[in-house]
Design a protein around this motif. Structure first.
Motif, PDB file in Angstrom:
ATOM      1  N   LEU A  17     -23.057   2.058  -2.120  1.00 39.31           N
ATOM      2  CA  LEU A  17     -22.460   2.949  -3.108  1.00 39.31           C
ATOM      3  C   LEU A  17     -23.488   3.419  -4.124  1.00 39.31           C
ATOM      4  O   LEU A  17     -23.517   4.589  -4.519  1.00 39.31           O
ATOM      5  N   ALA A 508     -14.393  -2.636  -5.691  1.00 36.93           N
ATOM      6  CA  ALA A 508     -13.780  -1.303  -5.597  1.00 36.93           C
ATOM      7  C   ALA A 508     -13.860  -0.564  -6.924  1.00 36.93           C
ATOM      8  O   ALA A 508     -14.259   0.613  -6.979  1.00 36.93           O
ATOM      9  N   VAL A 509     -13.484  -1.242  -8.013  1.00 37.70           N
ATOM     10  CA  VAL A 509     -13.529  -0.598  -9.328  1.00 37.70           C
ATOM     11  C   VAL A 509     -14.967  -0.393  -9.787  1.00 37.70           C
ATOM     12  O   VAL A 509     -15.351   0.693 -10.239  1.00 37.70           O
ATOM     13  N   THR A 512     -16.883   2.345  -7.767  1.00 33.51           N
ATOM     14  CA  THR A 512     -16.512   3.688  -8.209  1.00 33.51           C
ATOM     15  C   THR A 512     -17.224   4.046  -9.511  1.00 33.51           C
ATOM     16  O   THR A 512     -17.692   5.178  -9.693  1.00 33.51           O
ATOM     17  N   VAL A 515     -20.840   5.020  -8.835  1.00 35.22           N
ATOM     18  CA  VAL A 515     -20.955   6.388  -8.337  1.00 35.22           C
ATOM     19  C   VAL A 515     -20.855   7.386  -9.482  1.00 35.22           C
ATOM     20  O   VAL A 515     -21.626   8.357  -9.562  1.00 35.22           O
ATOM     21  N   ILE A 516     -19.912   7.171 -10.395  1.00 35.28           N
ATOM     22  CA  ILE A 516     -19.739   8.098 -11.524  1.00 35.28           C
ATOM     23  C   ILE A 516     -20.963   8.086 -12.431  1.00 35.28           C
ATOM     24  O   ILE A 516     -21.438   9.131 -12.880  1.00 35.28           O
ATOM     25  N   SER A 519     -24.308   9.432 -10.093  1.00 34.96           N
ATOM     26  CA  SER A 519     -24.315  10.706  -9.386  1.00 34.96           C
ATOM     27  C   SER A 519     -25.003  11.781 -10.224  1.00 34.96           C
ATOM     28  O   SER A 519     -24.685  11.956 -11.398  1.00 34.96           O
TER      29      SER A 519
END
Length: 772
Positions: A17, A508-509, A512, A515-516, A519
């Protein structure tokens, strides 16, 4: 086998990720058409508020048909005085004239320009200035790098001579003032730099007169410009304190009616002073000295309003907001630090008296109304930074008293957020307020990042474009709040699922969030993503219970290193001008200039550590945790024992915030922003855990998972953990050994059910104290 492989698989998932998030953003390309000549016209102090059809008609028409943007004039000194601005323009890097940083304004700096012949000129001070920038400053700037990249350059005026002088001081073509017919001079070299004067008056009338004189000079340049030429007009420096945004206009083939932007800013309509030198070389099609330049070539992009007045109002309004932000931000964080310190001092006596004793003797409990009021204050304190970020959705900076308007808007948002948490479902549970506050903070920052980080740009808790540190993505304070909010959300959600699924929920949290943050289209913070990867790995490793063992720490460290190495390999394969911060640092290590980067980071860490109010927040939060919450009577150890996922989330937050601040040169700012959210919530949860510390269970029990008459730690679905199920011969369960209530798919236990209080008579009997 599955249990042993779970950390490995989760680490690989986090790494995948992280590397995916850090994929390089593609370049927007260079100018659509090449130019045969470039003319750089500079006006020190020129801002967009000085431009209008009556005062500056030539510049107005040029802006109408060309591309415009807001120019940040950051240099190696603050503020950027005119001589520093001209020197930075010619270096393509953050440079400064000799002397210390200016305090309180720009002193008059005379530049000695000698004309030994009738063609060029010589700057006798230039070799000493080059040595000063190379030896004393940490940017490695080489004044004159722009003129060294072309065979011939022209300078008109003393400021232009500073920008056009080669490192040994020679100016190829020089004129003190613009000739009556400048066509021959401007066409004698491919690069011309013209000093149009200074706009530094305090009154509007004086500024208008100075801008009118500069516009008249610009009209003569445009009338005599060579064919197929690009003309750049820039407000090259500040003339007062604080720093402001300035004018940038590009007019030429391929630069029609757009916004100016640069890869160094990543935001349409913004570019830096160090971008002008690469822009000139890119337009001429000349090779780029990437090791010398810090800037990147600007390009025009679409999206500008058709009406020029509406287009100019945007950068002018951004300049007003950036100016107001500098005045209000320090006051806000100072008041927040004072408020949180006072609140921490008020919480300590409540923690001392929160644990209710079973016997007849002991301190009187604090009034429930007082405890409820303190809980609301803790929630408000934790929501202060997200509310301040959301306050920038209202144009508070346009009012006459900008600070008061910002305070009113922020206070209303804090009250509204506190009310939403107070009346949210599950508020009465131990972890209910923590989950609600973390969710609100993550939502505010996350939505802002997903929609272009408009609230952080020039925001009080964001970053100022006039300071030149960041222009897009996630800022330092936003990173701290987002790290804390995302990991606390992950811990709160993980605590509500069965133990084997908790690492998956945390990954999972947290994945994410990585990625935010990383990115390039969203947070654009590769260092923050690497730090958050390490924090998520730590949290996932210990969220199901147990200590942070050597093997778990090794897996977390390997995850962070894997993301760093993976991104570095991707980044190093890109052209030098397109690399991110990690790739540039590794390339600098390879060519022997990495020490400058390390020196800049260490200097920035020290400066931020000493001057930032967030340092006080970080130290106050650490003091409250260590001296109160983490004491045997403070409740935090009990909270961690009952809710291991929350302990994991807070440990991961400490790791991620610490690494993020250290590697980015932000000192304790990231830790302080994260602590402003975590510490009040930790104190509130500790108060509630201590309030339930003397709860007892009924001897005859009830249905598994059934709430007691007064509620307990398991209210609202927050499941406490237990070491193991008591067996025959075990000592009677006490308040320090809570049992885990079974979930719906577990067989009922024979014995007490945790979380159900015993009436006073039963409580006395269970402890051996005579009733009454």
């Amino acid at each position: 086998m599955l249990r042993r492989l779970t950390p490995v698989l989760l680490t690989l998932l986090v790494v995948a990720l992280g590397v995916t998030a850090l994929a390089a953003r593609p370049e927007q390309g260079g100018p659509r058409q090449r130019a045969d000549f470039v003319v750089l016209a500079g006006v020190a102090g020129l801002r967009w508020e000085d431009v209008d059809p009556q005062t500056t008609p030539t510049l107005w028409r040029m802006a109408e048909q060309g591309s415009i943007g807001s120019l940040s004039v950051r240099s190696a000194h603050r503020p950027t005085c005119p001589v520093d601005g001209w020197l930075t323009l010619g270096a393509g890097n953050f440079a400064a004239w000799r002397g210390g940083a200016r305090v309180g304004g720009c002193p008059a700096t005379g530049v000695s320009v000698e004309q030994p012949d009738g063609i060029g000129a010589n700057l006798p001070d230039q070799p000493g200035v080059v040595a000063y920038n190379q030896d004393r400053l940490s940017w490695g700037a080489t004044p004159g790098a722009l003129s060294e990249s072309v065979r011939c350059s022209v300078a008109v005026g003393p400021g232009a001579a500073v920008a056009a002088a080669r490192p040994f001081g020679r100016v190829d073509r020089y004129a003190p003032v613009l000739p009556a017919d400048p066509a021959q001079l401007l066409g004698s070299c491919v690069l011309s730099i013209v000093d149009l004067g200074t706009v530094d008056g305090e009154s509007p009338a004086v500024r208008a007169a100075q801008a009118r004189q500069a516009d008249a000079q610009l009209a003569r340049i445009l009338a005599a410009r060579p064919p197929r030429s690009l003309v750049l007009v820039a407000g090259v420096s500040d003339t007062d304190v604080p720093s402001r945004l300035h004018v940038a206009v590009a007019d030429g083939p391929g630069w029609e009616r757009g916004w100016l932007t640069s890869p160094s800013t990543g935001r349409d309509g913004y570019l830096q002073l160090v971008d002008l030198a690469p822009t000139a070389l890119a337009a001429l099609g000349r090779p780029m000295p990437d090791r010398l330049f810090r800037g990147r070539a600007a390009v025009p992009v679409e999206g500008r309003p058709a009406d020029l007045r509406a287009a100019i109002d945007r950068p002018a309004d951004a300049d007003r907001e950036a100016g107001a932000q500098g005045r209000v931000a320090g006051m806000f964080f100072t008041l927040l630090a004072v408020a949180q310190v006072v609140l921490a001092l008020a919480v300590v006596p409540l923690l001392r008296r929160a644990r209710r004793l079973a016997g007849p003797h002991g301190p009187e409990p604090v009034s429930p109304r007082v405890v409820a009021a303190v809980e609301l204050l803790l929630i408000a304190a934790a929501l202060a930074v997200p509310a301040a970020l959301l306050a920038d959705a209202a144009p508070w900076w346009r009012g006459e008293h900008a600070g008061w308007w910002f305070g009113v808007v922020t206070a209303l948002l804090v009250v509204g957020g506190t009310a939403a948490v107070r009346f949210s479902p599950g508020h009465g549970s131990t972890l209910g307020p923590l989950g609600a506050v973390a969710g609100l903070a993550t939502l505010v920052v996350g939505v802002d990042v997903l929609t272009g980080s408009r609230l952080q740009l020039n925001g009080v808790v964001g970053y100022s474009s006039s300071q030149g540190g960041r222009y897009a993505g996630l800022g330092t304070v936003g990173l701290g709040v987002f790290i804390a909010g995302a990991l606390l959300c992950g811990g709160w959600l993980a605590q509500r699922v069965r133990r084997p699924w908790r690492p998956m929920m945390m990954v999972a949290v947290g994945g994410t969030a990585v990625v935010i943050v990383g990115s390039p289209y969203l947070g654009a913070d590769s260092i923050g993503a690497i730090a958050l990867t390490a924090g998520v790995s730590v949290a996932a490793a210990i969220c199901s219970g147990g200590w942070l063992t050597v093997s778990r720490l090794a897996w977390a460290t390997m995850a962070g290193l894997a993301v760093t190495i993976g991104f570095a390999l991707v980044d190093l394969r890109r052209p030098a001008g397109e690399r991110g911060s990690v790739g540039r640092f590794l390339a600098a290590l390879g060519d022997g200039t990495g020490g400058l980067t390390v020196h800049r980071a260490s200097s920035a860490n020290f400066e931020t550590l000493v001057n930032s109010p967030l340092t006080v927040l970080a130290l106050a939060g650490a003091a409250l945790v260590w001296l109160a919450l983490y004491q045997p009577w403070g409740g935090l150890m009990r909270l961690f024992g009952i809710y291991p996922a929350i302990r994991a989330a807070m440990a991961g937050t400490a790791v991620a915030a610490g690494l993020g601040g250290l590697l980015s040169g932000a000192g304790l700012d990231v830790v302080g922003a994260a602590g402003a959210l975590v510490v009040p919530m930790a104190a509130l949860a500790a108060l509630r855990v201590l309030d339930h510390s003397t709860d007892r269970t009924r001897p005859d029990g009830g249905r598994p998972g059934q709430e007691g008459p007064t509620g307990g730690p398991a209210d609202g679905g927050d499941r406490p953990d237990s070491g193991r199920t008591p067996g025959p011969g075990d000592p009677e369960e006490t308040s320090d050994t809570p049992a885990e209530p079974p979930t719906g798919d577990e067989p009922p236990r024979n014995g007490p059910v945790a979380g159900v209080r015993v009436p006073a008579q039963g409580r006395a009997a269970s402890t051996g104290v005579p009733a009454g």
